[in-house]
Design a protein around this motif. Sequence first.
Motif: not given
Lengths: 411, 353
Positions: B141-159
Motif C-alpha cells: 500500500a502507499p507509504r502513508l497507510v502503514p504509518l497511520i495503521t501503526a498509530i492506530g495499532a499503538s492506541f489499540f495496544l495501549q488500551y
Amino acid sequence: MKGKVLFVLLAIAAIALLAVACQPAAPKFECKDKLGCIDIGPNDPIHIAYAMVVSGSDATLGQDTKYGAEIAIDDKGGKLLGHSIKFDGQDTGCNAEGGQAAATKIAADKTIVGVIGTNCSSEAVPGAPIISNAGLSMISPSNTAPYLTDPAKRQPGYFRTAHNDKVQGAVAAQFVYTQLKFTKVATIHDGGPYTEALANVFAENFKKLGGSAVIEAVNVGDKDMKPVLTRVAASKPELIYFPVFVAEGGFICAQMRDVPGLEKTVMMGADGIFTPDFLKACGKNVVGMYFSSPDFSVFKGYDEFVAKYLKKYNLKGTLAPFHAHSYDAMNMLFAALEKATVKDPDGTLHVQKQALRDAIAATKDFKGITGNLTCDPYGDCADPRIAVYQVNQDNLTKLEMPKTPIWKQAQ
Amino acid sequence: MLRRWRERVNLTDIVMFIIGASILALALTGTVLNILHPKFTEQQWWSFVVDGLTLGSIYALIALGYTLVYGILRMINFAHSEVFMSGPFTAYFLADWMASTGFLEENLLVGLLAIFALAMTISTIVAVLLERIAYRPLRFAPRLVPLITAIGASFFLQYFFKGLYGPNIKVYPEITALRTVVEIGAIRIRYLQIFVIVAALLMMAGLQLFVMYTRTGKAMRAVAEDKETAALMGIDIDRIIVITFVLGGALAGAAGVLFGLTFKQVKFDMGFIPGIKAFTAAVLGGIGNVVGAMVGGMFLGVTESIGPSLFLDPLGVPSPGQLKDAIAFTLLVLVLIFRPSGILGERLAEKKA
C-alpha cells in the motif's frame, strides 16, 4: 344587515370567552432568565455531570470526589424537587486537553443543569471558560490553583469548595520554617498550573519568613529524576517540597535517596499526592515524609461520612483528600438548584441558569463537612483549613494515608 | 567571486547556518561560564553522565527496534513503544510474585533471567502479531497507510493492556543486591546502573555481530538494500521481516525490564515518551543504521541529563530541568542542520529516501 354584524360580534365574543376559559389557572412559565432556562419534563431526571479524572495514574483523585458526590445524592434519597437525580460525566485525565474535551462534551449536552468538577487545576484552565460560556455553573471539589479565582481571570460560572493554594503554600512554609526550623529548602513542580503555583507560593512565603528557597521543575511524563535531583542537591537543601502528581511524585520520591547529598534530606508533598497510590509508587523512601493537606480533624460529622463511604465502596481507607469537599459541593449545588428552579403544577421543572449561578454565589454560612462555606465574589467558597501529616511505616504497610495531623496552624 | 558565492549558497542555508551557529554559541557560553563559576562538584558531573548513560542505554535498545524495521521496510513503526510496554508490564506480575515469596532475593540470577525471558517473549509475540495482522496486508500500500495503521495499532495496544491489567501504576520490586554503590574515583555508580549499561551494550554488540556475520544477518542486509533483487536471489522476504520484528521486539522487551528495574513504575502508557525519545535517538544516529541507534541513544540520554546544568544553568534560566526535552530536540535540529542524515547516517539513495 344589522343582525349580521351583531351575530359576528357575538361569535367573536364567544370564541374569546372560550379561549379564556380553556387557559390553565396559573400563568404559563415564561423564561426571563438572562442565560436561559433548562426545562425538565415531569418524568425526567435532574441531570448533573461530573468532570473528573477517573482513569490513569491520578484516578484515585477522581474516584474519591465522585464517591463523595454520590454519597451526597444518597443522603438526599436520590431525589431533588421530586425528580430523580442522574449523575454521570466525563473523564478529564488530569491535563488541559482532557479538561477541554470533557468541558466541550458537557457544554453540548442540553440536559445538564450543573457540573461538579474539575479535579486538576490544569483541566479547569481551558474547561471553566467552556462550561461558563455555555451558561452552566461548576463547583470544583479539588482545584486549588490561585489562577482560577484570580479576580481578572475567574469565569462567572466557576466556584470551588477546595482551598486556594495561597493558603496551603503559606501553611506549608510556616510549618517548615517554624516547626522543623529549616532555613534552606528546594521545591519541584511540573509546570502545571496547580503544581507551579503552589511551589511558587511556598517559596515566596518561605523567603518572607527569612529562609532561602530554590525552585526547580520537571516535565509531566519524565521518568529519570536523578539529573534534576542532582541539580537540586547542589544547593544543599534541608527539605524538598514537591507538590506534583502521583506519577512524577513517585519517581522523585523513589529516586531521591540514590542521589548523593540527598540521602537524609526531608521530603514533603501536598494534597495532590496525599493518596495510597503515591505510597505504592514511592515505596520505602516515603516513610517519614510530610504532607500538607486538608485538616480532617476539624471536619464536622466526618466520621459518619467516612463510614458511609467505606461501606458503600467496600474500601479500607479513603482514596484522596477531597471526598468531603465534593460532598459539600454537591449539597451546595442542591441548595442552589432548589432556590433557582421553578416547578410547574404538573411537575415540570425550569432551572434558571443565571439565578442558579447567583444562588451559588450567595452561599453564606453553609454548614458543610469541611466547615462553614461562604462564597467570596470570585468563587472561592472554601473554609480553608490545612494541616500537616507524616507517613509512618505502618501507613506504608497498610497502604493507608495518616488520619491525624501532626501539626496545624493556630486558629 | 561574490556572484559565484551567491549562486551557490541560498537564503535557507544561510538562515540554517545562523540558527545552528547561535545555538552552538549559546551552548558554548554556558559551558565556559560553568567552568569559570563552578556550581556542581566533580562527583555531581559524573552522576549526570552515569544517569544519562543509563537512560541512554534504554533509549538505544528501543531505538534499535525503530531502526531495524525502518531499514527493512522503510516504515516507522509507531506501535513500537507499545511493544516496549507490553513485555515489562506483563513481567511485573511475575516479578511481584517472586519478590513477595522471597524467591527473587535468594535466586537473583534465575529470577532476573525469568523476568527477562517472559518480558522478551511477550514483547516479541506482540511485535510479530503486529507485523502479521497490521503491516503485512499493507506491504504494497502507499507509504502513508502503514504509518497511520501503526498509530492506530499503538492506541489499540495501549488500551488493550489498560483493559487487561487496569489503568493504575504497578511498581517493580526493589532488588537490594543491585543497590550497592561502587565508587571509582569521583564516580559513584550503583550495581543496577552498571547492570543496565553492560546488559544494553552486550545486547547491542550481539545484534551487530548477528547482522554482520551470520547468514540471516546477511540476508537482512540484502533485503534492506533492495527487496526485489533479494527475493530474486532466493531470500524469503517474509521470513526476514518476521525475524526483524522478533529482534526488535525482544530488544524492546529487555529494554522494558531494564526500565522497570531502574525507574520502578510501569503503566499502560509508559511507552509513549521513551518511544518518542528512542525514535529521536534513531533519527539522531542515522535511521536505518544499527550503530547509529546506539550512539544516538547514548548521546540523547547524556545530553538530556547534563544539558540543563551545563548549558542553561549559568545563563540564569529559571528551573532549567524542565527544558531538558527542549535541549534534546534542539540538538536533533542542530545535528540535522549540519548532517541531514544523522550522526552516522548512511547516504540514502533516492529510492530509499
